[in-house]
Design a protein around this motif. Sequence first.
Motif, PDB file in Angstrom:
ATOM      1  N   MET A   1       0.846  -1.167   0.000  1.00  0.00           N
ATOM      2  CA  MET A   1       0.000   0.000   0.000  1.00  0.00           C
ATOM      3  C   MET A   1       0.896   1.237   0.000  1.00  0.00           C
ATOM      4  O   MET A   1       1.902   1.305   0.698  1.00  0.00           O
ATOM      5  N   LYS A   2       0.486   2.229  -0.790  1.00  0.00           N
ATOM      6  CA  LYS A   2       1.208   3.493  -0.883  1.00  0.00           C
ATOM      7  C   LYS A   2       0.223   4.613  -0.574  1.00  0.00           C
ATOM      8  O   LYS A   2      -0.776   4.769  -1.276  1.00  0.00           O
TER       9      LYS A   2
ATOM     10  N   TYR B   1       0.001   6.415  -5.416  1.00  0.00           N
ATOM     11  CA  TYR B   1      -0.288   6.667  -3.999  1.00  0.00           C
ATOM     12  C   TYR B   1      -1.742   7.106  -3.843  1.00  0.00           C
ATOM     13  O   TYR B   1      -2.241   7.909  -4.641  1.00  0.00           O
TER      14      TYR B   1
ATOM     15  N   LEU C   1      -0.940   1.376   8.065  1.00  0.00           N
ATOM     16  CA  LEU C   1       0.335   1.029   7.446  1.00  0.00           C
ATOM     17  C   LEU C   1       0.922  -0.244   8.049  1.00  0.00           C
ATOM     18  O   LEU C   1       1.011  -0.361   9.263  1.00  0.00           O
ATOM     19  N   LYS C   2       1.277  -1.164   7.213  1.00  0.00           N
ATOM     20  CA  LYS C   2       1.888  -2.436   7.630  1.00  0.00           C
ATOM     21  C   LYS C   2       3.297  -2.529   7.041  1.00  0.00           C
ATOM     22  O   LYS C   2       3.725  -1.669   6.292  1.00  0.00           O
TER      23      LYS C   2
ATOM     24  N   ASP D   1       6.288  -3.126   4.706  1.00  0.00           N
ATOM     25  CA  ASP D   1       6.436  -2.936   3.262  1.00  0.00           C
ATOM     26  C   ASP D   1       5.507  -1.887   2.659  1.00  0.00           C
ATOM     27  O   ASP D   1       5.532  -1.676   1.455  1.00  0.00           O
ATOM     28  N   ASP D   2       4.669  -1.235   3.468  1.00  0.00           N
ATOM     29  CA  ASP D   2       3.854  -0.120   2.988  1.00  0.00           C
ATOM     30  C   ASP D   2       4.669   1.168   3.094  1.00  0.00           C
ATOM     31  O   ASP D   2       5.602   1.259   3.885  1.00  0.00           O
ATOM     32  N   THR D   3       4.281   2.165   2.294  1.00  0.00           N
ATOM     33  CA  THR D   3       4.988   3.446   2.290  1.00  0.00           C
ATOM     34  C   THR D   3       4.001   4.589   2.466  1.00  0.00           C
ATOM     35  O   THR D   3       2.932   4.602   1.850  1.00  0.00           O
TER      36      THR D   3
ATOM     37  N   SER E   1       7.504  -0.734   7.920  1.00  0.00           N
ATOM     38  CA  SER E   1       6.842   0.264   7.078  1.00  0.00           C
ATOM     39  C   SER E   1       7.843   1.381   6.794  1.00  0.00           C
ATOM     40  O   SER E   1       8.874   1.486   7.450  1.00  0.00           O
TER      41      SER E   1
END
Length: 189
Positions: A1-2, A43, A69-70, A72-74, A121
């Motif tokens: 997720m971005k 995004y 946010l988890k 690997d999310d940005t 994250s």
Amino acid sequence: MKLGLHIGLNSVQPAAYNGWDGELYAAVADARAHAGLFAQHGYATRALLNEDATLRKVRAELSGLASALKADDTLIISFSGHGSRAPGWIFASYREALCLYDGQFSDQELRAALTAFAPGSRVIVILDCCYSGGMDRSGVSREGAKGAKVCPRFISEYIPPPQLVPLPARGNSIATSALLLTACRADET
């Protein structure tokens, strides 16, 4: 997720800043441009502009984003507006803050918000405001070059010092990968 949160203020609530309106001309345009740019790169962006960029709303957005946010999310956070600097509670130190519509969001509060993000994250913070280089210290900052305390007169006259915000009970450990990009050093306007 971005995800992206883009904050821009061309003015502040004068009652919160001893009558100063903090008029700027392009901060909202900057925030809209950041939101559009990052949306083009996949995004999901949200903008808080002028009177919508309150302390309550910014805190709520950051809290919600920290929950979402988890690993690997940005998250990209951008701010365009005024920044402030006030003498800190430790000798020869300062408190830096972002001037939101109804009050200041301090360096300590930024650090506290970052502690809520998940390990793994990524949070990138882009600050286009005076004194933004000091926002990474959350407490102890030093005097400027040759011991000079650099603070423009209009800032010290109109902007009350930012509030101290207690850090979360788990301490001040930031587990997310955080990158701070700033427009000014801690002692620059």
